[in-house]
Scaffold this motif. Sequence first.
Motif, PDB file in Angstrom:
ATOM      1  N   CYS A  66       0.871  -1.176   0.000  1.00 30.73           N
ATOM      2  CA  CYS A  66       0.000   0.000   0.000  1.00 30.73           C
ATOM      3  C   CYS A  66       0.907   1.225   0.000  1.00 30.73           C
ATOM      4  N   VAL A  67       0.660   2.141  -0.923  1.00 30.88           N
ATOM      5  CA  VAL A  67       1.340   3.433  -0.934  1.00 30.88           C
ATOM      6  C   VAL A  67       0.306   4.489  -0.589  1.00 30.88           C
TER       7      VAL A  67
ATOM      8  N   PRO B 174      15.871   2.284   0.508  1.00 32.83           N
ATOM      9  CA  PRO B 174      15.308   2.130   1.857  1.00 32.83           C
ATOM     10  C   PRO B 174      13.795   2.283   1.821  1.00 32.83           C
ATOM     11  N   GLN B 175      13.102   1.624   2.742  1.00 35.50           N
ATOM     12  CA  GLN B 175      11.649   1.749   2.791  1.00 35.50           C
ATOM     13  C   GLN B 175      11.285   3.108   3.367  1.00 35.50           C
ATOM     14  N   PRO B 176      10.621   3.940   2.580  1.00 35.00           N
ATOM     15  CA  PRO B 176      10.287   5.299   3.045  1.00 35.00           C
ATOM     16  C   PRO B 176       8.954   5.325   3.781  1.00 35.00           C
ATOM     17  N   GLU B 177       8.684   6.446   4.407  1.00 31.97           N
ATOM     18  CA  GLU B 177       7.376   6.664   5.024  1.00 31.97           C
ATOM     19  C   GLU B 177       6.315   6.696   3.927  1.00 31.97           C
ATOM     20  N   GLY B 178       5.179   6.068   4.205  1.00 29.10           N
ATOM     21  CA  GLY B 178       4.111   6.043   3.217  1.00 29.10           C
ATOM     22  C   GLY B 178       4.031   4.757   2.431  1.00 29.10           C
ATOM     23  N   LEU B 179       4.932   3.809   2.709  1.00 35.80           N
ATOM     24  CA  LEU B 179       4.928   2.512   2.031  1.00 35.80           C
ATOM     25  C   LEU B 179       4.708   1.424   3.075  1.00 35.80           C
ATOM     26  N   ARG B 180       3.701   0.577   2.839  1.00 38.97           N
ATOM     27  CA  ARG B 180       3.410  -0.521   3.766  1.00 38.97           C
ATOM     28  C   ARG B 180       3.291  -1.807   2.983  1.00 38.97           C
ATOM     29  N   CYS B 181       3.913  -2.867   3.494  1.00 34.68           N
ATOM     30  CA  CYS B 181       3.920  -4.159   2.811  1.00 34.68           C
ATOM     31  C   CYS B 181       3.066  -5.158   3.583  1.00 34.68           C
TER      32      CYS B 181
END
Length: 280
Positions: free
Chosen positions: A229-230, A259-266
Motif C-alpha cells: 500500500c502506498v 530504503p523503505q520510506p514513510e508512506g509505504l506498507r507491505c
Amino acid sequence: MPSDYTAQRIVCLQPSATVILAAIGQLDRVVACTRYCADVCPEVNRAGRSIIADSWTAQSQQILAARPDLVIAAVPYQEKAVVEILKAGIRFLGLAPKTLADIYTDIATIAGAVDASAPGRKVIAKMQREIAKIKEQVKGKKRLRVYCEEWGKPLIASQRWVAELVETAGGEFLCDPGAQSSAEAVLGLDPEVVVAAWCGAGDRVPLEKLVRDRKWEPMSAVREGRVYCVSDELLNTPAPTLMRGLQALAAAIHPDSFPQPEGLRCITDSRVRTLVSRSV
C-alpha cells in the motif's frame, strides 16, 4: 512586489494546486481549500483558512464567501459552481493532467499566475533531477511486472503519470493507465509487485482482505510477499509530492537498493504464509 494582475486570494479545490503553491513559497495566498488539501499539506490548518467542498462537490456560496480572485480546480468539477464563479468575474483555472509533462505545465501555469515563475522552474527542475537519479540507480536491474491501482471497487489502474513513475523506478506497468479491469484479468497477468494506492484511503488499504477476496493467492506478488500500500496522496496528487511516491515505488520494486520510506506498507510475511498455505 507582485504585479497587480497576479492572484492575491486563491481558493484551491484541488490538493495538487495547494501543494504546488506551497512548493513555490506562495501558500499565504490560499484563503480557502478542501480537507483533502489539508491532508496533503497540513500547514494550511495552521493559518485559519476556510475548509470548503472539493471540485466535484463544489458549492459556489462557499467559494464566493472567501472573496477569491482566482479559483483552481481539476476535472471532474461542478459545472454549475464554475458558472457562478465566472459570473462573479472571478478567474477560474481548471487542471486536467494526465502525464508528468502535463504536471510540469500545471506547475509553471500556477507559478505564473502568482508571479513566481522562477521558483516554479526550480521545482520542475528538482523533480526532473530526482527522476533522472532514480532512473540511473535502476539501470541494468531486472524490470518487474507491476500492477498499480487507484481504486478497488471496481478495479481501476493508476493514472498515466503513475505508469511513468513505475517505469522510472524499474518496473513494467501492467494494464492500461486509468482503465477498469477485473481481479481475474490482473491475476492472469501475474504481477510480481502489486501496489494499491486508493483515492481517499490514505495508507489504510486492507491488503490481506484484498488478496483473499480477489483469490489472488496464486499470484507471484502474493507468494513473494510483494503486495504494498502506498499512501494515496503520494501517487494520486499530481504535484511535487509525487517524488515521495516515486521513492516508495522504487523501494517496492527494488527493496534491496532503496530504503523503505514513510508512506509505504507491505503485507506482512506471516499473513502471506497463511494466505498462501490456505490456497494449496
